[in-house]
Design a protein around this motif. Sequence first.
Motif, short mmCIF file in Angstrom:
data_model
loop_
_atom_site.label_atom_id
_atom_site.label_comp_id
_atom_site.label_asym_id
_atom_site.label_seq_id
_atom_site.Cartn_x
_atom_site.Cartn_y
_atom_site.Cartn_z
N ALA A 32 0.83 -1.20 0.00
CA ALA A 32 0.00 0.00 0.00
C ALA A 32 0.87 1.26 0.00
O ALA A 32 0.56 2.24 -0.68
N LEU A 33 1.95 1.22 0.77
CA LEU A 33 2.87 2.36 0.80
C LEU A 33 3.48 2.59 -0.58
O LEU A 33 3.56 3.74 -1.05
N ALA A 34 3.90 1.51 -1.24
CA ALA A 34 4.48 1.64 -2.58
C ALA A 34 3.48 2.25 -3.55
O ALA A 34 3.84 3.12 -4.36
N PHE A 35 2.24 1.81 -3.48
CA PHE A 35 1.19 2.33 -4.36
C PHE A 35 0.96 3.82 -4.11
O PHE A 35 0.88 4.62 -5.06
N LEU A 36 0.88 4.20 -2.84
CA LEU A 36 0.67 5.60 -2.48
C LEU A 36 1.86 6.46 -2.87
O LEU A 36 1.70 7.61 -3.31
N VAL A 37 3.06 5.92 -2.70
CA VAL A 37 4.27 6.65 -3.10
C VAL A 37 4.23 6.95 -4.59
O VAL A 37 4.57 8.05 -5.03
N GLY A 38 3.79 5.97 -5.38
CA GLY A 38 3.67 6.18 -6.81
C GLY A 38 2.67 7.28 -7.15
O GLY A 38 2.92 8.11 -8.03
N MET A 39 1.55 7.31 -6.43
CA MET A 39 0.54 8.34 -6.68
C MET A 39 1.08 9.73 -6.34
O MET A 39 0.90 10.68 -7.10
N VAL A 40 1.74 9.83 -5.21
CA VAL A 40 2.29 11.12 -4.78
C VAL A 40 3.36 11.61 -5.75
O VAL A 40 3.50 12.82 -5.99
N THR A 41 4.10 10.67 -6.31
CA THR A 41 5.20 11.02 -7.23
C THR A 41 4.71 11.80 -8.44
O THR A 41 5.44 12.63 -8.99
N VAL A 42 3.47 11.56 -8.86
CA VAL A 42 2.90 12.31 -9.99
C VAL A 42 2.92 13.81 -9.69
O VAL A 42 3.23 14.62 -10.56
N LYS A 55 10.32 7.78 -10.41
CA LYS A 55 9.69 6.58 -9.84
C LYS A 55 10.72 5.73 -9.11
O LYS A 55 10.45 5.22 -8.00
N TYR A 56 11.90 5.57 -9.71
CA TYR A 56 12.93 4.77 -9.07
C TYR A 56 13.40 5.42 -7.76
O TYR A 56 13.53 4.74 -6.73
N LEU A 57 13.65 6.72 -7.79
CA LEU A 57 14.12 7.41 -6.59
C LEU A 57 13.08 7.36 -5.48
O LEU A 57 13.42 7.18 -4.30
N ALA A 58 11.81 7.51 -5.86
CA ALA A 58 10.74 7.44 -4.88
C ALA A 58 10.69 6.06 -4.22
O ALA A 58 10.52 5.94 -2.99
N ALA A 59 10.84 5.02 -5.04
CA ALA A 59 10.86 3.65 -4.49
C ALA A 59 12.12 3.43 -3.66
O ALA A 59 12.07 2.76 -2.61
N ARG A 60 13.23 4.01 -4.12
CA ARG A 60 14.52 3.81 -3.45
C ARG A 60 14.53 4.33 -2.02
O ARG A 60 15.06 3.68 -1.12
N VAL A 61 13.94 5.50 -1.81
CA VAL A 61 13.98 6.11 -0.48
C VAL A 61 12.85 5.61 0.42
O VAL A 61 12.78 6.00 1.59
N GLY A 78 0.70 2.79 -8.88
CA GLY A 78 0.22 3.96 -8.17
C GLY A 78 0.39 5.22 -9.00
O GLY A 78 -0.50 6.08 -9.07
N PHE A 79 1.54 5.33 -9.65
CA PHE A 79 1.82 6.46 -10.54
C PHE A 79 0.81 6.49 -11.68
O PHE A 79 0.23 7.54 -11.99
N ALA A 80 0.58 5.34 -12.31
CA ALA A 80 -0.35 5.26 -13.44
C ALA A 80 -1.78 5.58 -13.00
O ALA A 80 -2.53 6.21 -13.75
N ALA A 81 -2.15 5.14 -11.79
CA ALA A 81 -3.50 5.40 -11.29
C ALA A 81 -3.75 6.91 -11.16
O ALA A 81 -4.78 7.42 -11.61
N ALA A 82 -2.80 7.62 -10.55
CA ALA A 82 -2.95 9.07 -10.39
C ALA A 82 -2.90 9.78 -11.74
O ALA A 82 -3.68 10.70 -12.00
N GLU A 83 -1.99 9.35 -12.60
CA GLU A 83 -1.85 9.96 -13.92
C GLU A 83 -3.11 9.76 -14.74
O GLU A 83 -3.60 10.70 -15.40
N ASN A 84 -3.66 8.56 -14.72
CA ASN A 84 -4.86 8.27 -15.49
C ASN A 84 -6.07 9.02 -14.94
O ASN A 84 -6.94 9.44 -15.70
N ALA A 85 -6.13 9.15 -13.61
CA ALA A 85 -7.24 9.90 -13.01
C ALA A 85 -7.21 11.35 -13.48
O ALA A 85 -8.26 11.92 -13.83
#
Length: 235
Positions: free
Chosen positions: A40-50, A82-88, A112-119
């Motif tokens: 869940a954290l990874a998914f949310l991190v991806g969304m925030v990264t957008v 995306k990589y840096l967000a996952a890395r930290v 998560g990134f794609a979900a926010a981007e698509n929304a």
Amino acid sequence: MNELLPILGATVGGVFPALAWLWFWLREDSRHPEPRRVIALAFLVGMVTVGVVIPIQQAVAAFLASTTLVFVAWSVIEEVTKYLAARVTVLRSRENDEPIDSVIYMVAVALGFAAAENALFLLSPLAGETFTQTLLTGNLRFVGAMLLHVLSSAVIGVALALSFYKSKREKRFYALYGVILAALLHSLFNFLILNTAEEHLLRTFGYVWIGLIVLLAVLEYVKRIHPVIKQRFSR
């Protein structure tokens, strides 16, 4: 209330397909599943990264002359971020204790990134176009951009998996190669989208599907890295 409907529709249209794909990819690690809180954290991190990527992309676009260069730069920015967000965050987790985990976490961040981007992408069509047009737009995003994010980020995850038991120096090189390859794949897809006639777009999306099939085959190899390396280190 009516003003909230487009936002709700865009959110559902962006997030639900991503969650469906996330469920599919989590099955690849069904023997030793990752904790739901970390996924869940990874998914949310991806969304925030957008929210981090968009202003950077806008700032960079102002200095580039051609549309092709803009999309290439945006591809690089997205993959690096995306990589840096996952890395930290999730890649530093104690739960990241076997090679396949890196792939799963990178895919979760990508979805998560794609979900926010698509929304965000769907928000405009939903606010003013017909349902049919919105559905078609959503389907193109679903089979195209979302799968592309999965493929490119998974490539980075595979690079990290292949270097899981190597030295820190080698891990850095593998990570660098993974990010470069992911950015190249992303840029190539964007180039094809820009230079392919609309009636042939499905063929371009087909290339992404082929890439995912290859990726699934590679994951079978990744799953076998752990016991082999473990035996070597236990001597």
